[in-house]
Design an enzyme around this catalytic site. Sequence first.
Site, PDB file in Angstrom:
ATOM      1  N   PRO A  90      12.612  92.480  12.665  1.00  0.00           N
ATOM      2  CA  PRO A  90      12.788  93.798  12.037  1.00  0.00           C
ATOM      3  C   PRO A  90      14.245  94.059  11.659  1.00  0.00           C
ATOM      4  O   PRO A  90      14.541  94.920  10.850  1.00  0.00           O
ATOM      5  CB  PRO A  90      12.333  94.790  13.120  1.00  0.00           C
ATOM      6  CG  PRO A  90      11.570  93.993  14.104  1.00  0.00           C
ATOM      7  CD  PRO A  90      12.125  92.608  14.062  1.00  0.00           C
ATOM      8  N   GLU A 117      10.272  91.204  23.299  1.00  0.00           N
ATOM      9  CA  GLU A 117      11.219  92.170  22.732  1.00  0.00           C
ATOM     10  C   GLU A 117      12.235  91.483  21.829  1.00  0.00           C
ATOM     11  O   GLU A 117      13.121  92.131  21.294  1.00  0.00           O
ATOM     12  CB  GLU A 117      11.931  92.907  23.864  1.00  0.00           C
ATOM     13  CG  GLU A 117      11.037  93.898  24.589  1.00  0.00           C
ATOM     14  CD  GLU A 117      10.291  94.793  23.607  1.00  0.00           C
ATOM     15  OE1 GLU A 117       9.051  94.780  23.610  1.00  0.00           O
ATOM     16  OE2 GLU A 117      10.964  95.482  22.801  1.00  0.00           O
ATOM     17  N   ARG A 155       3.673  79.968  -3.414  1.00  0.00           N
ATOM     18  CA  ARG A 155       3.206  80.339  -4.767  1.00  0.00           C
ATOM     19  C   ARG A 155       4.242  79.997  -5.825  1.00  0.00           C
ATOM     20  O   ARG A 155       3.918  79.781  -6.986  1.00  0.00           O
ATOM     21  CB  ARG A 155       2.957  81.843  -4.874  1.00  0.00           C
ATOM     22  CG  ARG A 155       1.827  82.365  -4.070  1.00  0.00           C
ATOM     23  CD  ARG A 155       1.680  83.872  -4.287  1.00  0.00           C
ATOM     24  NE  ARG A 155       1.106  84.187  -5.588  1.00  0.00           N
ATOM     25  CZ  ARG A 155       1.784  84.687  -6.600  1.00  0.00           C
ATOM     26  NH1 ARG A 155       3.086  84.884  -6.511  1.00  0.00           N
ATOM     27  NH2 ARG A 155       1.189  84.973  -7.739  1.00  0.00           N
ATOM     28  N   ASP A 170       3.351  87.526 -12.837  1.00  0.00           N
ATOM     29  CA  ASP A 170       3.135  88.114 -11.526  1.00  0.00           C
ATOM     30  C   ASP A 170       3.835  89.469 -11.376  1.00  0.00           C
ATOM     31  O   ASP A 170       4.972  89.626 -11.805  1.00  0.00           O
ATOM     32  CB  ASP A 170       3.707  87.147 -10.481  1.00  0.00           C
ATOM     33  CG  ASP A 170       2.982  87.295  -9.165  1.00  0.00           C
ATOM     34  OD1 ASP A 170       3.472  86.783  -8.172  1.00  0.00           O
ATOM     35  OD2 ASP A 170       1.927  87.961  -9.169  1.00  0.00           O
TER      36      ASP A 170
HETATM   37  C1  LIG Z   1       9.552  93.534  18.839  1.00  0.00           C
HETATM   38  O1  LIG Z   1       9.356  92.398  18.065  1.00  0.00           O
HETATM   39  C2  LIG Z   1      10.461  91.660  17.713  1.00  0.00           C
HETATM   40  C3  LIG Z   1      11.778  92.011  18.008  1.00  0.00           C
HETATM   41  C4  LIG Z   1      12.822  91.171  17.582  1.00  0.00           C
HETATM   42  C5  LIG Z   1      12.546  90.031  16.843  1.00  0.00           C
HETATM   43  C6  LIG Z   1      11.232  89.696  16.541  1.00  0.00           C
HETATM   44  C7  LIG Z   1      10.189  90.499  16.977  1.00  0.00           C
HETATM   45  C8  LIG Z   1       8.762  90.114  16.656  1.00  0.00           C
HETATM   46  N1  LIG Z   1       8.161  91.200  15.877  1.00  0.00           N
HETATM   47  C9  LIG Z   1       8.429  91.366  14.548  1.00  0.00           C
HETATM   48  C10 LIG Z   1       9.018  90.361  13.770  1.00  0.00           C
HETATM   49  C11 LIG Z   1       9.274  90.638  12.430  1.00  0.00           C
HETATM   50  C12 LIG Z   1       8.936  91.882  11.897  1.00  0.00           C
HETATM   51  C13 LIG Z   1       9.207  92.200  10.454  1.00  0.00           C
HETATM   52  N2  LIG Z   1       9.235  93.486  10.083  1.00  0.00           N
HETATM   53  O2  LIG Z   1       9.388  91.280   9.646  1.00  0.00           O
HETATM   54  C14 LIG Z   1       8.360  92.823  12.706  1.00  0.00           C
HETATM   55  N3  LIG Z   1       8.097  92.568  14.000  1.00  0.00           N
END
Ligand SMILES: COc1ccccc1CNc1ccc(C(N)=O)cn1
Length: 247
Positions: A90, A117, A155, A170
């Site tokens: 994230p 986490e 793709r 696309d």
């Molecule tokens: C709490 O989870 C994490 C916390 C840190 C890293 C990875 C994770 C694994 N989760 C993820 C991974 C990617 C995405 C995204 N938005 O690309 C959303 N969640």
Amino acid sequence: MVTFHILSIFPEMFVGVFQESILKRAQEKGLIKINLVNIRNYATDKHRTTDDYPYGGGPGMIMKVEPIFRAFYDITAKAKTKPHRIFMSPQGKTFNQKKAIELAEKKEIIILCGRYEGIDERIREELIDEEISIGDYVLTGGELPAMVVVDAVSRMIPGVLGDESSKEDDSFYCGLLGYPQYTRPREFQGKKVPDVLLTGNHALIERWRRKEALRRTLLRRPDLLVEADLTEEDYKLLEEIYNEEGI
Ligand SMILES: COc1ccccc1CNc1ccc(C(N)=O)cn1
């Protein structure tokens, strides 16, 4: 040809997705190679531990450095070229079509899927070239984001999409949203297919499609219009659209 090395503690999650349709055919045609790697295989303790409690306390668990470092070293040693190393999280830069096109030029790509986490920071510092997010939301793991990246990048590899032209038009490919599409029947519940599409006049059809893509982009994603390289003709079409939409 792009080789994807996907590191996960749940590699079996990927089997269904990559054994279907386009991605399966692409592998059979030797256009992409997908190497599923179970991080647990690189954990040397009896319980094959891949996570541990966070220093400083706090909820959840953190993915440990040793198994992931061993996996990266092993894959890199066996790789023909130095892999481009991606961590799905994230905190990453938001993935988009431009990035998909860029990644399709790479020979080998490692995608690390986080769980729990997150990961020990030393992994980010030493092993990761770039961190990518598929959007501003948190998932239980990086596996689904990894599937999204493999799909979108594959793709863009010549030969993967049967009909090459579909790549050009696309949505997001020309920087605009896609235009409305129709197929038989010509009329359904009193709703008819736009006559222009039945004329066989390709210039007229192209103009209509470009205009409808501009209309849809203006109404739904005006932010994309700012980025798109618009031609003089596009600006004329936008004029017409502004008048038609009463903006
Ligand atoms: C709490 O989870 C994490 C916390 C840190 C890293 C990875 C994770 C694994 N989760 C993820 C991974 C990617 C995405 C995204 N938005 O690309 C959303 N969640």
